[in-house]
Design an enzyme around this catalytic site. Structure first.
Site, PDB file in Angstrom:
ATOM      1  N   LYS A  39      19.460 -29.030 -23.498  1.00 10.12           N
ATOM      2  CA  LYS A  39      20.368 -30.116 -22.371  1.00 10.12           C
ATOM      3  C   LYS A  39      21.418 -29.003 -21.686  1.00 10.12           C
ATOM      4  CE  LYS A  39      18.836 -34.065 -24.199  1.00 10.12           C
ATOM      5  NZ  LYS A  39      19.181 -35.181 -25.114  1.00 10.12           N
ATOM      6  N   GLN A  78      23.909 -37.865 -28.600  1.00 11.65           N
ATOM      7  CA  GLN A  78      22.492 -37.554 -28.830  1.00 11.65           C
ATOM      8  C   GLN A  78      22.013 -38.559 -30.228  1.00 11.65           C
ATOM      9  OE1 GLN A  78      20.567 -35.365 -27.458  1.00 11.65           O
ATOM     10  NE2 GLN A  78      18.923 -36.117 -29.057  1.00 11.65           N
ATOM     11  N   ASP A  88      22.399 -41.973 -19.879  1.00 11.35           N
ATOM     12  CA  ASP A  88      21.040 -42.282 -20.736  1.00 11.35           C
ATOM     13  C   ASP A  88      20.741 -43.428 -20.202  1.00 11.35           C
ATOM     14  OD1 ASP A  88      19.976 -40.427 -22.309  1.00 11.35           O
ATOM     15  OD2 ASP A  88      21.222 -40.804 -24.169  1.00 11.35           O
TER      16      ASP A  88
END
Ligand code: NAP
Length: 284
Positions: free
Chosen positions: A51, A95, A118
């Site tokens: 990422k 995460q 997200d």
């Protein structure tokens, strides 16, 4: 036809690079993405590294904050609150999975919905299911963009989604409903999964069971999107038996090199969208 996610993701990143150059000339600043990584989970470390790599490649200001496995929940929540009020941070990603002592729900709900890259915050989940503007979870968004590469008009198509997680199956349902698909969502208690799949024009498998979907489960000419990532003795495989299904499907994503690269590209795209929303909130 093999749906090359690596190629599609590289094309999307090229578009994002151009958007970021435009944003820089308008605002004299670029989007910022902050990722919080807790503990030493090897796949999580790889995902975060990728990422960061691609964020930097497209011109996003990338920051990774690392905490040890035993970090106190309060420390993480306070950091998120600090990032919420930092104008240089457009998007915040924590995460997953989290260590057991940290409440995932509390973490997700502490993230400012406008910075929720997200799309997991209940405000964004609600907006997506109501058909309003929202952050869309990156993996279903990546699947959707791949499907649209093959089929522009999804009106009336029958989509069968295997797996009902908040991460994949449920948001995927909303995206396809919005495109006027007839959607069947299946799960571990579904009675006859093969029969459900046999009726599908589009299959999205997000299960986590190696090669569950066989060639005779798939209608000739169907589009098959394989979200699954399963570690086996013979390497990484998806939820779809690629060798069998590729003989009947019109288009199929490989694993690796299908949905995975698109997930990261969509995260970068979401960061840009969050940047825009932050800017418009600040100016209103
Ligand atoms: P999850 O939360 O474990 O959900 C799995 C879903 O599959 C559940 O709804 C479960 O049903 C259903 N299921 C399990 N066994 C089944 C069976 N035999 N038949 C039908 N349905 C079954 O998993 P997830 O987080 O959505 O992830 C799914 C897969 O996608 C994993 O392999 C994961 O590694 C992968 N993944 C890939 C990406 C990417 O970027 N490519 C991103 C995220 C996840 P119940 O609800 O009844 O338990």
């Amino acid at each position: 036809m093999i749906l090359d996610g690596k190629k599609a993701a590289a094309e999307l990143r090229e578009e994002l690079k151009k958007k970021i150059i435009e944003l820089k000339s308008t605002y004299n600043t670029v989007p910022g993405l902050t990722v919080i990584l807790i503990g030493e989970d090897p796949p999580s470390k790889i995902y975060v590294r990728n990422k960061e790599k691609f964020a930097i490649e497209v011109g996003i200001n990338s920051q990774v904050i690392k905490y040890p496995e035993d970090v106190k929940e309060e420390v993480v929540l306070n950091k998120i609150k600090e990032l919420n009020s930092d104008n240089k941070v457009s998007g915040i990603l924590v995460q997953l999975p989290l260590p057991k002592h940290i409440d995932k729900r509390k973490v997700i709900e502490t993230i400012d919905p406008v910075k929720d890259v997200d799309g997991f915050h209940p405000v964004n989940v609600g907006n997506l299911s109501s058909g309003y503007d929202s952050s869309i979870p990156c993996t279903p968004l990546g699947c959707y963009l791949l499907i649209k590469k093959i089929e522009k008009n999804l009106n009336g198509k029958h989509a069968v989604i295997i797996g009902r997680s908040n991460l994949n199956g449920k948001p995927m349902t909303q995206l396809l409903l919005k495109e006027n698909c007839t959607v069947t969502i299946t799960h571990s208690k579904t009675k006859d999964l093969k029969a459900e799949c046999n009726r599908a024009d589009i299959i999205i498998a997000a299960v986590g069971r190696p090669k569950l979907i066989k060639g005779d489960w798939v209608k000739k000419g169907a589009i098959v999107i394989d979200v699954g990532i399963n570690k086996t003795d013979s390497g990484l495989v998806g939820d779809v038996d690629f060798d069998e299904v590729s003989k009947v499907a019109k288009a199929i994503t490989p694993v690796p090199g299908g949905v995975g690269p698109m997930t990261i590209a969509c995260l970068l795209s979401n960061t840009i969208e969050c940047f825009r929303k932050n800017k418009s909130r600040l100016s209103s």
